[in-house]
Design an enzyme around this catalytic site. Structure first.
Site, PDB file in Angstrom:
ATOM      1  N   CYS A 170      -6.938  -8.244  -2.010  1.00 52.33           N
ATOM      2  CA  CYS A 170      -6.614  -6.833  -2.158  1.00 52.33           C
ATOM      3  C   CYS A 170      -5.444  -6.439  -2.915  1.00 52.33           C
ATOM      4  CB  CYS A 170      -6.468  -6.172  -0.673  1.00 52.33           C
ATOM      5  SG  CYS A 170      -7.664  -6.626   0.602  1.00 52.33           S
ATOM      6  N   HIS A 310       0.506   0.071   1.273  1.00 53.82           N
ATOM      7  CA  HIS A 310      -0.752  -0.560   1.486  1.00 53.82           C
ATOM      8  C   HIS A 310      -1.404  -0.262   2.390  1.00 53.82           C
ATOM      9  CE1 HIS A 310      -3.668  -3.846   0.567  1.00 53.82           C
ATOM     10  NE2 HIS A 310      -3.495  -4.127   1.772  1.00 53.82           N
ATOM     11  N   GLU A 321       5.096  -3.906   6.432  1.00 53.39           N
ATOM     12  CA  GLU A 321       5.371  -3.594   5.244  1.00 53.39           C
ATOM     13  C   GLU A 321       6.403  -2.490   5.612  1.00 53.39           C
ATOM     14  OE1 GLU A 321       3.103  -0.575   1.772  1.00 53.39           O
ATOM     15  OE2 GLU A 321       2.115  -1.096   3.491  1.00 53.39           O
ATOM     16  N   LYS A 342      -5.160   5.298   1.978  1.00 51.94           N
ATOM     17  CA  LYS A 342      -6.296   4.540   2.656  1.00 51.94           C
ATOM     18  C   LYS A 342      -6.753   5.525   3.590  1.00 51.94           C
ATOM     19  CE  LYS A 342      -5.631  -0.095   0.943  1.00 51.94           C
ATOM     20  NZ  LYS A 342      -4.199   0.049   0.335  1.00 51.94           N
ATOM     21  N   HIS A 347     -10.391   1.326   2.284  1.00 47.64           N
ATOM     22  CA  HIS A 347      -9.797   0.322   1.490  1.00 47.64           C
ATOM     23  C   HIS A 347     -10.578  -0.224   0.471  1.00 47.64           C
ATOM     24  CE1 HIS A 347      -7.452  -3.248   0.437  1.00 47.64           C
ATOM     25  NE2 HIS A 347      -7.310  -3.659   1.754  1.00 47.64           N
ATOM     26  N   PHE A 411      -5.213 -10.911   1.535  1.00 48.06           N
ATOM     27  CA  PHE A 411      -5.632 -12.165   2.194  1.00 48.06           C
ATOM     28  C   PHE A 411      -5.092 -13.194   1.309  1.00 48.06           C
ATOM     29  CE2 PHE A 411      -9.431 -10.624   5.083  1.00 48.06           C
ATOM     30  CZ  PHE A 411      -8.605 -10.081   5.857  1.00 48.06           C
TER      31      PHE A 411
END
Length: 423
Positions: A170, A310, A321, A342, A347, A411
């Site tokens: 991502c 994010h 975050e 998002k 996403h 990931f």
């Protein structure tokens, strides 16, 4: 030309997303707090635990001629649409060489995808099983290649300085833009078309993400399902689409009289080295990426007024975050407007960094931060660590030079932070 300190600017933007078929309609949707999430009505969705997604607002078949579309994976179709919009928006009238204002040997393309041509791969495997070897499309291999979107964008604009495809889950789309910045800064190219794309709304990825417990199962309220920072958040909503920037050396842009949206200040990169899917809970890797950005650019932390986070709507990731932002910026974090777009687009995986960079650049250009929707009951840890823009858009500081960050994490523990600044 060789240099290691050239200023990089954004001269073109393009997007196709769940909110609109171009950058303008996507931006309008973001500012209005519109959700692009809806129910999956395909037959295969009935047996899925997750039956919602943020599907593209304008199908590629409405934009790309059918003979061309048949040779492109859906992810490449999105990338091409966004790239062509950005190319035109930057003021180029034809591909490099035909348009004399850009030299093809000084033009690059960097388009990322986290998964690549997964729908082509899975669909053609079904053809193989059901109809036999001879019915498999001869275009399958170039369609399924992860570098297919970048290669097709490179062909469309005539790029010969290098065509690249970063793959970091991502964080891929943001990494593509960071790579493009360095291509220009180090003198490899004068202009680079860069961004990210993804098209993974398919039964297998949705089943796999669902079984990981990574996705929201709020099927009864699709538009409220992506809810970063809310105490009831239960996972991300899968989206699809692409976002692309045209990046250019400031000197090259000035020479041709190009409109400039913002300066692309730089990037910060790190890796968590913690877990293949779980974020490091205290945000140490993210903090390192932020410090890396500040240490390797002339960005003044006091200039930063906005972060496009994010913030996927997962219980652990959202807070890690914000902890990192608080750790690095201290009390100044109270003056940074944090948006989680998002909540509206879903996403987009490898496309997220591209689309959210478009949103970050437009936030600076228009001096307004998009809202985070669906935050009915904010997580106390989120409220303690950040100033989350909720409910409606917020005006940013009207005077002076301001900067904004776009955070992307993936990931594998990939951390990527991009910085943009008004000019």
């Amino acid at each position: 030309m060789s240099s290691t300190n050239r200023t990089v600017v954004v001269t073109g933007i393009g997007a196709t997303t769940p909110l609109g078929g171009d950058a303008a309609s996507t931006w309008d949707g973001l500012i209005a707090g519109k959700s692009g999430v809806g129910p999956l009505e395909q037959d295969w969705a009935a047996e899925q635990a997750v039956r919602i997604a943020a599907q593209i607002a304008v199908e590629p078949s409405e934009v790309i001629p059918r003979p061309q579309a048949r040779r492109l994976d859906r992810s490449a179709q999105f990338a091409l649409i966004a790239a062509q919009e950005a190319w035109k928006d930057a003021g180029f009238t034809a591909k490099a060489g035909e348009d004399a204002s850009v030299d093809p040997d000084r033009l690059g393309a960097v388009i990322a995808s986290g998964i690549g041509g997964v729908t082509t791969l899975l669909d053609q495997y079904d053809v193989l099983k059901e109809k036999g070897v001879r019915r498999v499309s001869p275009h399958t291999v170039p369609m399924l290649m992860p570098n297919g979107p970048s290669a097709n964008v490179g062909l469309a604009v005539g790029a010969r300085a290098g065509v690249h495809t970063p793959v970091s889950a991502c964080a891929s789309g943001a990494e593509a833009i960071g790579y493009a910045i360095e291509m220009i800064r180090t003198g490899r190219a004068d202009v680079v078309v860069a961004g990210g794309t993804e098209a993974a709304i398919h039964p297998l990825p949705i089943a796999a993400f669902g079984n990981m417990m990574a996705m929201s199962k709020n099927n009864d309220d699709p538009q409220g399902a992506s809810r970063p920072y809310d105490v009831e958040r239960d996972g991300f909503v899968l989206g699809e689409g692409a976002g692309v920037l045209v990046l250019e050396s400031a000197e090259h842009a000035a020479k041709r009289g190009a409109r400039v949206y913002a300066e692309a200040v730089g990037q910060g990169i790190s890796a968590d080295s913690h877990d293949i899917v779980q974020p490091e809970p205290e945000g140490r890797g993210i903090s390192h990426a932020l410090h890396n950005l500040l240490d390797n650019s002339d960005l003044d932390p006091a200039e930063i007024v906005h972060v496009n986070a994010h913030a996927t709507s997962t219980p652990a990731g959202d807070i890690a975050e914000l902890k990192a932002l608080r750790k690095v910026f201290g009390d100044h974090a109270d003056h940074i407007a944090v948006s989680a777009t998002k909540s509206m687009t879903g996403h987009l995986l490898g496309g997220a960094g591209g689309v959210e960079s478009v949103a970050t650049v437009l936030a600076l250009y228009n001096r307004v931060a998009p809202p985070t929707i669906n935050v009915q009951n904010i997580d106390p840890e989120a409220e303690a660590n950040a100033d989350v823009v909720r409910g409606e858009a917020r005006k940013l500081r009207a005077e002076g030079r301001i900067a904004a960050l776009n955070d992307s994490f993936g990931f594998g523990g990939h951390n990527m932070v991009l910085a943009f600044r008004t000019v």
